[in-house]
Design a protein around this motif. Structure first.
Motif, PDB file in Angstrom:
ATOM      1  N   LEU A 278      23.856   4.655  -1.612  1.00 16.05           N
ATOM      2  CA  LEU A 278      24.699   5.264  -2.695  1.00 16.05           C
ATOM      3  C   LEU A 278      23.765   5.283  -4.010  1.00 16.05           C
ATOM      4  CD1 LEU A 278      27.856   2.994  -2.700  1.00 16.05           C
ATOM      5  CD2 LEU A 278      27.596   5.519  -2.160  1.00 16.05           C
ATOM      6  N   ASN A 279      22.784   4.736  -3.938  1.00 16.18           N
ATOM      7  CA  ASN A 279      21.654   4.760  -5.086  1.00 16.18           C
ATOM      8  C   ASN A 279      20.268   5.527  -4.596  1.00 16.18           C
ATOM      9  OD1 ASN A 279      22.957   2.971  -7.536  1.00 16.18           O
ATOM     10  ND2 ASN A 279      23.600   2.261  -5.467  1.00 16.18           N
ATOM     11  N   PRO A 280      20.251   6.731  -4.332  1.00 18.50           N
ATOM     12  CA  PRO A 280      19.009   7.503  -3.797  1.00 18.50           C
ATOM     13  C   PRO A 280      18.065   7.238  -4.581  1.00 18.50           C
ATOM     14  CG  PRO A 280      20.485   9.014  -4.432  1.00 18.50           C
ATOM     15  CD  PRO A 280      21.342   7.753  -4.583  1.00 18.50           C
ATOM     16  N   GLY A 281      18.196   6.972  -6.130  1.00 23.76           N
ATOM     17  CA  GLY A 281      17.055   7.055  -7.035  1.00 23.76           C
ATOM     18  C   GLY A 281      16.298   5.909  -6.974  1.00 23.76           C
ATOM     19  N   ILE A 282      16.772   4.848  -6.564  1.00 19.85           N
ATOM     20  CA  ILE A 282      16.017   3.448  -6.353  1.00 19.85           C
ATOM     21  C   ILE A 282      16.155   3.146  -5.115  1.00 19.85           C
ATOM     22  CG2 ILE A 282      18.378   2.049  -6.953  1.00 19.85           C
ATOM     23  CD1 ILE A 282      16.617   0.216  -8.626  1.00 19.85           C
ATOM     24  N   ARG A 283      17.231   3.332  -4.219  1.00 23.00           N
ATOM     25  CA  ARG A 283      17.414   2.791  -3.021  1.00 23.00           C
ATOM     26  C   ARG A 283      17.383   1.248  -2.871  1.00 23.00           C
ATOM     27  NH1 ARG A 283      17.667   7.057   0.614  1.00 23.00           N
ATOM     28  NH2 ARG A 283      16.760   6.238   2.149  1.00 23.00           N
ATOM     29  N   TYR A 284      16.305   0.782  -1.846  1.00 23.63           N
ATOM     30  CA  TYR A 284      16.367  -0.600  -1.667  1.00 23.63           C
ATOM     31  C   TYR A 284      14.745  -1.007  -2.094  1.00 23.63           C
ATOM     32  CZ  TYR A 284      15.193  -4.989   0.424  1.00 23.63           C
ATOM     33  OH  TYR A 284      15.003  -6.429   0.663  1.00 23.63           O
ATOM     34  N   VAL A 285      14.700  -2.107  -2.824  1.00 27.34           N
ATOM     35  CA  VAL A 285      13.268  -2.682  -3.188  1.00 27.34           C
ATOM     36  C   VAL A 285      13.274  -3.997  -2.913  1.00 27.34           C
ATOM     37  CG1 VAL A 285      11.784  -3.136  -4.976  1.00 27.34           C
ATOM     38  CG2 VAL A 285      13.297  -0.927  -5.392  1.00 27.34           C
TER      39      VAL A 285
END
Length: 461
Positions: A278-285
């Motif tokens: 849902l957050n392609p700009g940050i994805r998973y970090v």
């Protein structure tokens, strides 16, 4: 330029050491690391449990603390330069009492706080200012109060209790739809096409190439192809899986072969995967799992069965809200911007300089200890790697209670951490200070938070 001397308020009696020294940290917490780590940092800690009876369906009911989880002691791999694997310290459930603790408040004060919080939670409309004030002092570990309070502090539950049922139903339904849409294997789409064809009276069997839409063929490279996206997501999903398995390995709640531990791991993975999609700009970090863990632990252990059963959905939305205030710290493209992690670390440096310039000069000018060497992990992981799990919950009570968000309070807590060990830092060189700050010593958390609050008053005075 005239150097600032040690401020008078630092000579106050509040800086005196606790009457009883804090217990030593688990050996597994002693090795320094310059980047966010997933190594266990849980030490001995015990706290209180309680049973409270009243009438409200969500809060005012008979609440019992959950039983202590079985202790797990996995072998620790030896590190370079280490004589061998260090013995593990027993890990106890933070919500269950089994002794005394340096951070433990008196039974009378604990009961008083619990009564005040329950009284506030029993009102038809919650006074958020009062709830934030009470929560900032620390939420008693028993009775499941923390679960409800955190949901309110993170704006997941509305102030009007009459809206709780409808809002919870709506959010949980939304999360269910997220799981169905975002966690579905693309092969299920093809299978449903086959079933649909069969139901229309056509012969059963595999679909021909021409019958499979372009975006639903495994070899499709189109941007809208579910298979292409699935293969792109695989690397992130594998990273999430590895990190979740390393989350608090000494706590049976998160680790082990039991059905409950595996179910908890699966819930963490689902939340992180959905967030990433849902957050392609940050994805998973890497490290997001460490921030997720305290939320899910608290919500899953809520004595209210409805809250416990729906802990995964509730945790997801609270996790999204919590990260909304610090997500820029995880975005590498923003590292050098005014909202990035380097800017945040610079704020901590300025805060220390304002309150204790002597210490600031010794660390950054004399011994050349760049705050990024230790503060990066402190800030990005919200101190989840610096203290044992029960203390993390106590610290988060204060962080989440700040009406302006946790960031400013977090920086004051970090500054207080430096000031509380100032004598050791002033006497140390680069190596000693770096080791000390990358493996912060056990401390009295109530005292630490008191000092952090004192910094707030001196900043505004």
């Amino acid at each position: 330029m005239v150097n600032k001397r040690v401020p008078e308020w630092l000579n106050s009696s509040m800086w005196s050491s606790p009457t009883s020294p804090p217990p030593p940290k688990s050996p597994s917490q002693s090795s320094p690391s310059q980047s966010p780590s997933h190594e266990d940092r849980i030490g001995n800690h015990t706290s209180k449990s309680a049973t409270v009876t009243s009438s409200n369906s969500y809060v005012n009911e008979t609440r019992e603390s959950p039983p202590s989880p079985v202790l797990v002691r996995p072998k620790s791999p030896s590190k370079a330069g280490s004589a061998g694997p260090a013995p593990r310290t027993e890990v106890r459930d933070p919500l269950v009492s089994s002794g005394s603790s340096d951070n433990e408040i008196s039974p009378r004060e604990d009961a008083s706080r619990q009564a005040q919080l329950l009284q506030e939670l029993s009102k038809k409309t919650i006074n958020m200012g009062e709830l934030q004030r009470l929560a900032s002092l620390g939420i008693p570990d028993g009775a499941g109060i923390r679960s409800t309070v955190w949901k309110l502090l993170l704006a997941y539950l509305p102030r009007d209790k009459g809206l709780w049922s409808s809002e919870l139903a709506k959010k949980r339904s939304q999360y269910k739809n997220f799981k169905e849409d975002l966690l579905k294997n693309p092969s299920e789409i093809t299978r449903k096409l086959e079933e649909s064809t069969s139901q229309n009276g056509e012969d059963k069997g595999l679909l021909s190439r021409s019958e499979i839409p372009e975006g639903e063929h495994p070899l499709s490279l189109g941007k809208t192809s579910v298979w292409n996206q699935f293969f792109q997501d695989t690397e992130i999903i594998e990273q999430i899986d590895r990190d979740v398995k390393r989350t608090h390995p000494d706590m049976h709640f998160f680790s082990g072969d039991s059905a409950s531990a595996k179910a908890n791991q699966e819930a963490l993975k689902n939340i992180l995967i959905i967030y990433a999609k849902l957050n392609p700009g940050i994805r998973y970090v890497q490290g997001m799992n460490e921030i997720l863990a305290p939320l899910f632990y608290v919500f899953k252990n809520d004595p209210n069965e409805d809250f416990a059963v729906n802990a995964e959905a509730d945790t997801f939305f609270c996790f999204v809200e919590l990260l909304s205030g610090c997500r820029d710290n995880f975005c590498k493209q923003l590292d050098n911007s005014v909202v990035g992690i380097r800017s945040t670390i610079s704020k901590l440096s300025r805060l220390l300089k304002h309150h204790d310039e002597e210490l600031w000069r010794h660390l950054e000018l004399t011994t050349k200890v760049n705050p990024q060497f230790y503060a990066f992990r402190w800030i990005t992981l919200l101190l989840t790697q610096e203290f044992n799990f029960a203390d993390i919950l106590h610290i988060w009570d204060t962080l989440l209670s700040d009406p302006e968000g946790p960031q400013e309070t977090l920086l004051r807590v970090c500054c207080a951490m430096l000031i509380l060990v100032r004598r050791r830092l002033l006497a140390g060189d680069f190596t000693a200070n770096l080791k000390l700050l990358q493996s912060y010593p056990s401390t009295n958390i109530s005292h630490l938070l008191y000092v952090a609050n004192k910094l707030r008053s001196h900043s505004t005075s």
